[in-house]
Structure formats: C-alpha cells, structure tokens
Design an enzyme around this catalytic site. Structure first.
Site, short mmCIF file in Angstrom:
data_model
loop_
_atom_site.label_atom_id
_atom_site.label_comp_id
_atom_site.label_asym_id
_atom_site.label_seq_id
_atom_site.Cartn_x
_atom_site.Cartn_y
_atom_site.Cartn_z
N CYS A 1 5.08 37.65 -41.63
CA CYS A 1 4.06 38.47 -42.27
C CYS A 1 4.58 39.90 -42.37
O CYS A 1 5.18 40.41 -41.44
CB CYS A 1 2.82 38.45 -41.41
SG CYS A 1 1.35 38.02 -42.30
N CYS B 1 12.07 41.90 -37.62
CA CYS B 1 10.72 41.76 -38.18
C CYS B 1 10.50 42.69 -39.37
O CYS B 1 10.82 43.89 -39.30
CB CYS B 1 9.70 42.07 -37.08
SG CYS B 1 7.99 42.05 -37.68
N CYS C 1 10.65 45.72 -33.75
CA CYS C 1 11.53 44.58 -33.44
C CYS C 1 12.52 44.44 -34.60
O CYS C 1 12.12 44.48 -35.77
CB CYS C 1 10.72 43.30 -33.27
SG CYS C 1 9.50 43.43 -31.93
N GLU D 1 -1.36 41.82 -44.98
CA GLU D 1 -1.17 40.42 -45.31
C GLU D 1 -1.97 39.52 -44.39
O GLU D 1 -2.11 39.80 -43.20
CB GLU D 1 0.30 40.07 -45.10
CG GLU D 1 1.10 40.14 -46.36
CD GLU D 1 2.57 39.94 -46.05
OE1 GLU D 1 3.28 40.95 -46.05
OE2 GLU D 1 2.97 38.80 -45.80
N CYS E 1 -3.78 33.21 -40.16
CA CYS E 1 -3.00 34.22 -39.44
C CYS E 1 -3.52 35.59 -39.87
O CYS E 1 -3.57 35.89 -41.06
CB CYS E 1 -1.53 34.05 -39.80
SG CYS E 1 -0.45 35.33 -39.13
N CYS F 1 3.56 48.53 -37.98
CA CYS F 1 3.68 48.28 -36.54
C CYS F 1 4.66 49.29 -35.95
O CYS F 1 5.64 49.65 -36.59
CB CYS F 1 4.20 46.86 -36.30
SG CYS F 1 4.29 46.40 -34.54
N1 SAH Z 1 3.30 41.99 -32.61
C1 SAH Z 1 2.94 40.69 -32.17
C2 SAH Z 1 2.30 39.82 -33.23
C3 SAH Z 1 2.88 39.83 -34.61
S1 SAH Z 1 4.43 39.01 -34.86
C4 SAH Z 1 4.14 39.99 -31.55
O1 SAH Z 1 5.22 40.53 -31.65
O2 SAH Z 1 3.98 38.94 -30.95
C5 SAH Z 1 4.12 37.31 -34.60
C6 SAH Z 1 5.36 36.53 -34.23
O3 SAH Z 1 6.28 36.43 -35.33
C7 SAH Z 1 6.14 37.16 -33.10
O4 SAH Z 1 6.56 36.19 -32.18
C8 SAH Z 1 7.32 37.77 -33.84
O5 SAH Z 1 8.39 38.00 -32.98
C9 SAH Z 1 7.59 36.72 -34.89
N2 SAH Z 1 8.44 37.17 -36.02
C10 SAH Z 1 8.57 38.41 -36.52
N3 SAH Z 1 9.46 38.43 -37.53
C11 SAH Z 1 9.90 37.15 -37.68
C12 SAH Z 1 10.84 36.52 -38.55
N4 SAH Z 1 11.48 37.19 -39.49
N5 SAH Z 1 11.02 35.19 -38.40
C13 SAH Z 1 10.35 34.49 -37.46
N6 SAH Z 1 9.47 35.02 -36.62
C14 SAH Z 1 9.24 36.35 -36.71
#
Ligand code: SAH
Length: 342
Positions: A336, A113, A110, A85, A99, A106
């Site tokens: 994303c 996510c 987390c 994406e 973006c 990944c």
């Molecule tokens: N792996 C990297 C970059 C990708 S995620 C990182 O973790 O920073 C980019 C951002 O989006 C990160 O801050 C992540 O925690 C956040 N993110 C992931 N899922 C999300 C969600 N459902 N709602 C809001 N932010 C989210």
C-alpha cells in the site's frame, strides 16, 4: 479532535443514547447513502446533520480493479486533498478482508516500503480510518448485493498505527461496536513502537484485537539497516514485551504474529532463519508470517520460491509455526502506498 459521533453529541446535547445509537447504526448501514435517507430520524434532525456533519470523510474515490478480481484498490481523496489507499481482498475461502491506512505517508522510512519514501504528511482521524471500511461495505453491496460481508480488517495500509494511537484505538472500538467483525478478525500491524506497545498492556480501552509485529530480521544489524526506526536493544526489549503481552492476552486465539518480508540476499539465509527460530522460541505463542516482497522500486529483489521453501523448512524443523502470505493479493496490499505515492 472530535470524531463524528462526538460532533453529533455536541449538536444534539439532549439526545438520548438510543438516538445516538440509531445514528451510528445508520452510519454503518451500507444501504444508506446520506443523512437524508436516515428515515428513523425526525426531518429537522436530518437537516441539521446534512448541514453540519459530512456523511463520509473523503470527497472523491477512484477504484483500481473490479469485483471479479481478488484485489481491488481504492485511492481516496480526503477533505484537504491528501490521498490514501485502501484495499479490498478476497481470500481463498471467499471471505472479504479490508486493509486500511492509518496515516498519510509514514515517518518510519522502512527501506523496502513505498509509503516510507513519502515521509509523514499527517495522521488520519478515526473517521477517516473507519470510512475506508464503510467505503468497501458500500462497494460490496453495490456490486454483489446483500449476501456478501467483510469479515476481516487489517491495519496494514499506509502509516504506522502505533504513531496514531488514539485515532486507531477509537476506530477499532467503533468497528467492533457497530459491525459483526470480531476482535480476532482484526489485525493491527506495527514496526513495534515499544512505548505504545507498553501502553496497550495497561490501557483498559484498548480492545483485544490481534497484533502483528513487522520483524523482518532477528539480527540486529540487518534489522537496523532495513528499518531505520530500529535500534540496538530493540530485539531483546521486544521479546520482553512479547512475554508480558502473552501473560495478559495470550491464548490460542490471541497469538502474536511476526511478519517477515523475504528479501533476496538480505534476510533470507539459513543463518537468518536459525536466528529467527532462536528468537521466536524464546517467546511463547508466536507465529511467523513470511511475506513475499512486492517490488515497488528496483531497490530489492524478493527471495526465490526455492529460498523461501528452504527458509520455511528451517523454521519448521525447529517447531516454529510459520505461514506464507500467498498471492491472494495480500502482498499487493502490503505494498500500500504505491498508488498514493505517485
Ligand atoms: N507500519 C506498519 C503497518 C503498515 S505496513 C508496519 O510496518 O507493520 C504493513 C506490512 O507490509 C508490514 O509488515 C510492512 O513491512 C509490509 N510491507 C511494506 N512494504 C512492502 C513491500 N514492498 N512488499 C511486501 N511487504 C511490504
């Protein structure tokens, strides 16, 4: 693996630098749609390129939303059928940001996510990263004409950029070299892979782009629960790294950002805000960016507006610089992986 430019260098071993620059320039020219249109090159060279070097690294693209929207997503299908994406966003001032994803899936898992749920499929090549930007440059040109420019790039799509260090670095350098997008207009977001963050401090080829760390909690137990990649001495080690980062890169244009996703009842209490303030104030030149949760599953609930305001005022009272990622769709972009994961 060779990137597009390196492949071209092998294809034309005697090519002079000006010729290679001409080729790379053409690649970033959104008005050009394929090697056959690069009329600055001799016909024979164009033919060889058509045969040997794909003009773009994806083979299909589907967009969601249209140019009237503030957020447009695209699902790109890569040569091996992997899907990633990428998102185009218009901010309040009418500027365009892109973006980009850095991996298919990944490994960081987390819990909030969507991409984390997929696990890691593979790294993207630097071409596959750069081509997400090129895709949107073409899209803007087609839909709005020559006046509109992409001014910002955030590495906040699918994947953990620090786990694909070389390709990410190469993509950054090629974007900086071939577009008008400057260092302070590019942000790489990471969970904080400390060995790679250390590497940045010693790496002459790492460009001084902005970095954002997904902190999400300044409380060890909470952070470990949200981010399985975290561990007991992560927070003090990150603080130590951040001080060293500031010594090397820090100035008003190069602050660090700590991203903080607001999850109801998980990390949004007043104590959590105090802990965050304590943590941030031990480091200089850090900003906090609060991110409204984008509900992808029903696992968590985003904090209410009221709670967010209260959390923010605790930080402000302690003189922490704090911003909220408001719904210019950026939180949609942050989530994303929701399309590709389906
Ligand atoms: N792996 C990297 C970059 C990708 S995620 C990182 O973790 O920073 C980019 C951002 O989006 C990160 O801050 C992540 O925690 C956040 N993110 C992931 N899922 C999300 C969600 N459902 N709602 C809001 N932010 C989210």
């Amino acid at each position: 693996m060779l990137n597009r430019l390196e492949t071209i260098k092998e294809l034309f071993p005697k090519a002079q630098n000006f010729r290679l620059k001409q080729i790379e320039c053409a690649v970033f020219d959104a008005a050009i749609s394929g090697w056959e249109e690069v009329t600055t090159l001799p016909q024979a060279d164009r033919q060889l390129l058509i045969e040997k070097v794909p003009w773009v690294s994806y083979r299909a693209a589907e967009t969601f939303g249209d140019i009237e929207d503030d957020v447009i997503k695209a699902l790109l299908t890569l040569s091996d059928d992997a899907k990633i994406e990428t998102v185009l966003m218009r901010n309040r001032r009418g500027h365009w940001s892109v973006c980009v994803s850095t991996q298919v899936g990944c490994a960081m898992r987390c819990v909030f996510c969507a991409t984390g749920k997929m696990g890691l499929k593979r790294n993207l090549t630097s071409d596959e990263i750069v081509d997400q930007l090129r895709f949107w440059q073409k899209y803007l040109l087609t839909n709005l004409g020559d006046e509109e420019r992409i001014t910002n790039v955030v590495y906040m799509g699918m994947g953990e950029p620090m786990n694909n260090y070389e390709a990410v670095k190469d993509s950054l350098n090629r974007i900086l070299l071939n577009t008008e997008i400057g260092e302070t207009r590019i942000t790489v977001s990471t969970v904080g892979v400390l060995p790679r963050l250390d590497q940045i401090l010693d790496d002459e080829d790492w460009p001084p782009v902005r970095l954002a760390i997904s902190l999400h909690s300044a409380q060890n137990e909470v952070r470990k629960q949200l981010m399985p990649s975290s561990y007991d001495d992560f927070l003090p080690k990150l603080a130590d790294w951040a001080r060293r980062y500031n010594q090397k890169f820090g100035n008003r244009r190069h602050h660090l950002t700590f991203e903080y996703i607001m999850l109801a009842g998980v990390n949004d209490s007043s104590q959590a805000a105090e802990a965050l303030a304590d943590y941030v104030l031990k480091i200089d030149n850090v900003r906090v960016n609060l991110i409204p949760y984008n509900a992808s599953g029903a696992d968590y609930e985003g904090s209410s507006e009221e709670t967010l305001e209260r959390f923010m005022s605790v930080l402000e009272q302690r003189d922490v610089t704090v911003t909220v990622r408001r719904s210019q769709g950026q939180e949609i972009a942050a989530a994303c992986g929701q399309l590709a994961g389906k």
